[in-house]
Motif scaffolding. Structure first.
Motif, mmCIF file in Angstrom:
data_model
loop_
_atom_site.group_PDB
_atom_site.id
_atom_site.type_symbol
_atom_site.label_atom_id
_atom_site.label_comp_id
_atom_site.label_asym_id
_atom_site.label_seq_id
_atom_site.Cartn_x
_atom_site.Cartn_y
_atom_site.Cartn_z
ATOM 1 N N ALA A 156 0.782 -1.245 -0.369
ATOM 2 C CA ALA A 156 -0.210 0.194 -0.144
ATOM 3 C C ALA A 156 0.983 1.254 0.303
ATOM 4 C CB ALA A 156 -1.227 0.098 0.976
ATOM 5 N N GLU A 157 2.114 1.184 0.286
ATOM 6 C CA GLU A 157 2.852 2.989 0.478
ATOM 7 C C GLU A 157 3.596 2.630 -0.184
ATOM 8 O OE1 GLU A 157 5.395 1.755 4.149
ATOM 9 O OE2 GLU A 157 4.156 2.199 5.601
ATOM 10 N N ARG A 158 4.027 1.071 -0.993
ATOM 11 C CA ARG A 158 4.925 1.416 -2.279
ATOM 12 C C ARG A 158 3.463 1.823 -3.692
ATOM 13 N NH1 ARG A 158 6.711 -3.416 -4.536
ATOM 14 N NH2 ARG A 158 7.744 -2.297 -5.983
ATOM 15 N N LEU A 159 3.129 1.482 -3.659
ATOM 16 C CA LEU A 159 1.480 2.589 -4.832
ATOM 17 C C LEU A 159 1.668 3.228 -4.029
ATOM 18 C CD1 LEU A 159 -0.555 -0.881 -4.409
ATOM 19 C CD2 LEU A 159 0.668 0.052 -6.335
ATOM 20 N N ALA A 160 1.089 4.041 -3.183
ATOM 21 C CA ALA A 160 0.526 4.963 -2.327
ATOM 22 C C ALA A 160 2.023 5.952 -3.032
ATOM 23 C CB ALA A 160 0.766 5.425 -1.715
ATOM 24 N N ARG A 161 3.117 6.035 -3.186
ATOM 25 C CA ARG A 161 4.287 6.612 -3.696
ATOM 26 C C ARG A 161 4.395 7.032 -5.121
ATOM 27 N NH1 ARG A 161 6.869 3.731 0.491
ATOM 28 N NH2 ARG A 161 7.661 2.814 -1.189
ATOM 29 N N ALA A 162 3.599 5.125 -5.658
ATOM 30 C CA ALA A 162 3.842 5.534 -7.040
ATOM 31 C C ALA A 162 2.583 6.180 -7.798
ATOM 32 C CB ALA A 162 4.101 3.940 -7.657
ATOM 33 N N ASN A 163 1.635 6.873 -6.909
ATOM 34 C CA ASN A 163 0.665 7.300 -7.862
ATOM 35 C C ASN A 163 0.135 8.197 -6.439
ATOM 36 O OD1 ASN A 163 -0.909 5.350 -9.834
ATOM 37 N ND2 ASN A 163 -0.146 3.673 -8.062
ATOM 38 N N PRO A 164 0.785 9.151 -5.950
ATOM 39 C CA PRO A 164 0.454 10.496 -5.487
ATOM 40 C C PRO A 164 -0.697 10.938 -5.829
ATOM 41 C CG PRO A 164 2.569 10.797 -7.095
ATOM 42 C CD PRO A 164 1.728 9.564 -6.917
ATOM 43 N N ASP A 165 -1.342 10.978 -6.626
ATOM 44 C CA ASP A 165 -2.435 12.325 -7.035
ATOM 45 C C ASP A 165 -4.103 11.144 -7.028
ATOM 46 O OD1 ASP A 165 -0.798 14.164 -7.397
ATOM 47 O OD2 ASP A 165 -0.335 14.010 -9.138
ATOM 48 N N PHE A 166 -3.492 9.767 -6.688
ATOM 49 C CA PHE A 166 -4.355 8.864 -6.781
ATOM 50 C C PHE A 166 -5.345 9.136 -5.651
ATOM 51 C CE2 PHE A 166 -6.616 4.694 -6.722
ATOM 52 C CZ PHE A 166 -7.286 4.064 -8.198
ATOM 53 N N SER A 167 -6.682 9.203 -5.868
ATOM 54 C CA SER A 167 -7.460 9.642 -4.945
ATOM 55 C C SER A 167 -9.454 9.768 -5.328
ATOM 56 C CB SER A 167 -7.330 10.703 -4.054
ATOM 57 O OG SER A 167 -7.381 12.473 -5.286
ATOM 58 N N PRO A 168 -9.812 8.864 -6.636
ATOM 59 C CA PRO A 168 -11.227 9.092 -6.832
ATOM 60 C C PRO A 168 -11.833 8.410 -5.146
ATOM 61 C CG PRO A 168 -9.938 6.648 -8.072
ATOM 62 C CD PRO A 168 -9.055 7.100 -6.315
ATOM 63 N N THR A 169 -13.495 8.335 -5.442
ATOM 64 C CA THR A 169 -14.608 8.683 -5.043
ATOM 65 C C THR A 169 -14.830 7.110 -5.509
ATOM 66 O OG1 THR A 169 -14.545 10.366 -3.804
ATOM 67 C CG2 THR A 169 -16.196 8.833 -3.778
ATOM 68 N N ALA A 170 -14.988 6.037 -4.593
ATOM 69 C CA ALA A 170 -15.481 4.623 -4.891
ATOM 70 C C ALA A 170 -17.691 4.442 -4.422
ATOM 71 C CB ALA A 170 -14.802 3.345 -4.350
ATOM 72 N N ALA A 171 -17.707 4.085 -5.893
ATOM 73 C CA ALA A 171 -18.978 3.800 -4.994
ATOM 74 C C ALA A 171 -19.490 3.031 -4.206
ATOM 75 C CB ALA A 171 -20.044 3.546 -6.576
ATOM 76 N N GLY A 172 -19.220 2.533 -4.059
ATOM 77 C CA GLY A 172 -19.264 1.126 -3.289
ATOM 78 C C GLY A 172 -17.829 -0.189 -3.009
ATOM 79 N N ILE A 173 -17.877 -0.923 -1.651
ATOM 80 C CA ILE A 173 -16.618 -1.630 -1.614
ATOM 81 C C ILE A 173 -17.257 -3.241 -1.581
ATOM 82 C CG2 ILE A 173 -16.999 -1.632 1.129
ATOM 83 C CD1 ILE A 173 -13.908 -1.897 -0.486
ATOM 84 N N ASN A 174 -16.567 -3.626 -1.812
ATOM 85 C CA ASN A 174 -16.735 -5.278 -2.201
ATOM 86 C C ASN A 174 -16.201 -6.295 -1.205
ATOM 87 O OD1 ASN A 174 -18.906 -4.618 -4.204
ATOM 88 N ND2 ASN A 174 -16.622 -4.510 -5.027
ATOM 89 N N PRO A 175 -16.459 -7.187 -0.485
ATOM 90 C CA PRO A 175 -16.338 -8.593 -0.012
ATOM 91 C C PRO A 175 -14.999 -8.967 -0.353
ATOM 92 C CG PRO A 175 -18.529 -9.361 -0.449
ATOM 93 C CD PRO A 175 -18.486 -8.066 -1.343
ATOM 94 N N ASP A 176 -13.849 -8.807 -1.566
ATOM 95 C CA ASP A 176 -12.475 -9.757 -1.851
ATOM 96 C C ASP A 176 -12.484 -7.410 -1.484
ATOM 97 O OD1 ASP A 176 -14.112 -7.774 -3.765
ATOM 98 O OD2 ASP A 176 -13.932 -8.802 -5.091
ATOM 99 N N GLY A 177 -12.653 -6.908 -0.743
ATOM 100 C CA GLY A 177 -12.091 -6.119 -1.489
ATOM 101 C C GLY A 177 -11.662 -4.530 -2.010
ATOM 102 N N ASP A 178 -12.869 -5.595 -3.029
ATOM 103 C CA ASP A 178 -12.659 -4.191 -4.279
ATOM 104 C C ASP A 178 -13.328 -2.724 -4.402
ATOM 105 O OD1 ASP A 178 -12.015 -3.330 -6.933
ATOM 106 O OD2 ASP A 178 -12.835 -5.375 -8.147
ATOM 107 N N ALA A 179 -13.032 -1.678 -4.658
ATOM 108 C CA ALA A 179 -14.190 -0.548 -5.167
ATOM 109 C C ALA A 179 -14.854 -0.548 -6.526
ATOM 110 C CB ALA A 179 -13.080 1.257 -4.297
ATOM 111 N N ASP A 180 -15.005 -0.088 -6.285
ATOM 112 C CA ASP A 180 -16.167 0.246 -7.245
ATOM 113 C C ASP A 180 -16.014 1.208 -8.017
ATOM 114 O OD1 ASP A 180 -17.853 -2.241 -7.076
ATOM 115 O OD2 ASP A 180 -19.372 -0.660 -5.947
ATOM 116 N N LEU A 181 -14.966 1.541 -9.328
ATOM 117 C CA LEU A 181 -14.455 2.294 -10.001
ATOM 118 C C LEU A 181 -14.593 1.791 -11.174
ATOM 119 C CD1 LEU A 181 -11.288 2.549 -8.405
ATOM 120 C CD2 LEU A 181 -12.937 4.428 -7.663
#
Length: 299
Positions: A156-181
């Motif tokens: 998560a820390e590595r992905l955050a550093r690689a995508n510093p401007d990534f901050s969309p709003t998800a429509a929902g969260i799923n049981p597998d931890g996958d957000a709806d984008l």
């Protein structure tokens, strides 16, 4: 000591309708040796939706399959973008009364073990020990090339550093931890490789289309063989990964009890299906047995 309940109907007959009577569950737990098999329904009160219940995520979300994930870089970009965002919400989920009740039953020696189909780690956070994670856990990552395991928070820390401007709003969260984008929201999200060999990273979970490791399945089968009874909590038992243990227990003449609000694929094998919310139902049973559940467990 209460007497262990026995089947009052033949599994080949029409299964009984959902009940609100918790006495068979209390009787079974008081006798001890109970193996718990839990599904997504036990985590809905923690804010994580299930797959197939009312409002379940399968009505609006198609989970990533292993075949799709390994086929293309674009599929992996879409998965990791959605999972990275979902992890922020997923990681904040806390165990609910159902998880805490299961942990309390374990501490009082009423359980022989816990098998969960969930990947959220909430049983352990709620205080349960020696939980078998049938479908793996989202808090670990594995490299498909070198087999190295690493903590999810490191990725998560590595992905955050690689995508510093990534901050969309998800429509929902799923049981597998996958957000709806949407694909537009995923954009050009950057996926990072294995820090050791540069290979493809995958969460240490069993995707749809992937099989549960044979050694893990056999361990669960052994737990069923050793148990006196099986208590299913919050699972529709739609997929064979969980249903096979219900069938195994029933074929061995062990009582199977289910607490799930909706009908399940395993109802025909069960002594009863209690159609009540899990948190309240298990807390009520704990009270009848004099087992203190306690408050929220710090994570």
């Amino acid at each position: 000591m209460r007497m262990r309940p026995t089947l009052s109907w033949t599994p080949t007959e029409e299964p009984p309708p959902g009940s609100t009577d918790l006495e068979p569950v209390a009787d079974t737990l008081s006798a001890g040796g109970v193996l718990v098999l839990s599904g997504a329904g036990i985590s809905t009160e923690s804010g994580i939706p299930d797959y197939r219940g009312e409002g379940g995520s399968l009505s609006r979300h198609t989970p990533m399959t292993y075949q799709d994930f390994t086929a293309t870089a674009q599929a992996r970009r879409r998965y990791w973008a959605r999972s990275h965002l979902g992890w922020r919400t997923f990681g904040r989920a806390r165990p609910n009364a159902g998880h805490r009740a299961v942990a309390a039953f374990g501490r009082h020696g009423l359980l022989s073990g816990v098998i969960t189909q969930n990947v959220d780690g909430l049983h352990q956070a709620g205080g349960s020990a020696d939980v078998v994670e049938l479908h793996g856990s989202l808090d670990r990552v594995v490299c498909l090339s070198c087999g190295t395991f690493s903590p999810r928070h490191d990725l998560a820390e590595r992905l955050a550093r690689a995508n510093p401007d990534f901050s969309p709003t998800a429509a929902g969260i799923n049981p597998d931890g996958d957000a709806d984008l949407t694909d537009e929201q995923v954009g050009d999200f950057r996926v990072v490789p294995c820090a050791r060999c540069g290979g493809i990273l995958k969460p240490d979970v069993v995707f749809f289309g992937e099989t549960v490791p044979a050694q893990r399945v056999e361990h669960c089968r052994e737990l069923v063989r050793e148990a006196a009874s099986l208590l299913v909590l919050g699972s529709s038992l739609t997929v064979m990964s969980g249903l096979r243990f219900v069938r195994q227990a029933a074929q061995a003449g062990k009582p199977v009890l289910i607490v799930n609000r909706d009908p399940t694929r395993g109802d025909r094998h069960a002594l009863t299906r209690v159609a009540l919310p899990l948190g309240a139902a298990l807390t009520t049973v704990a009270g009848r047995l004099g087992v203190p559940v306690g408050g929220e467990t710090p994570v």
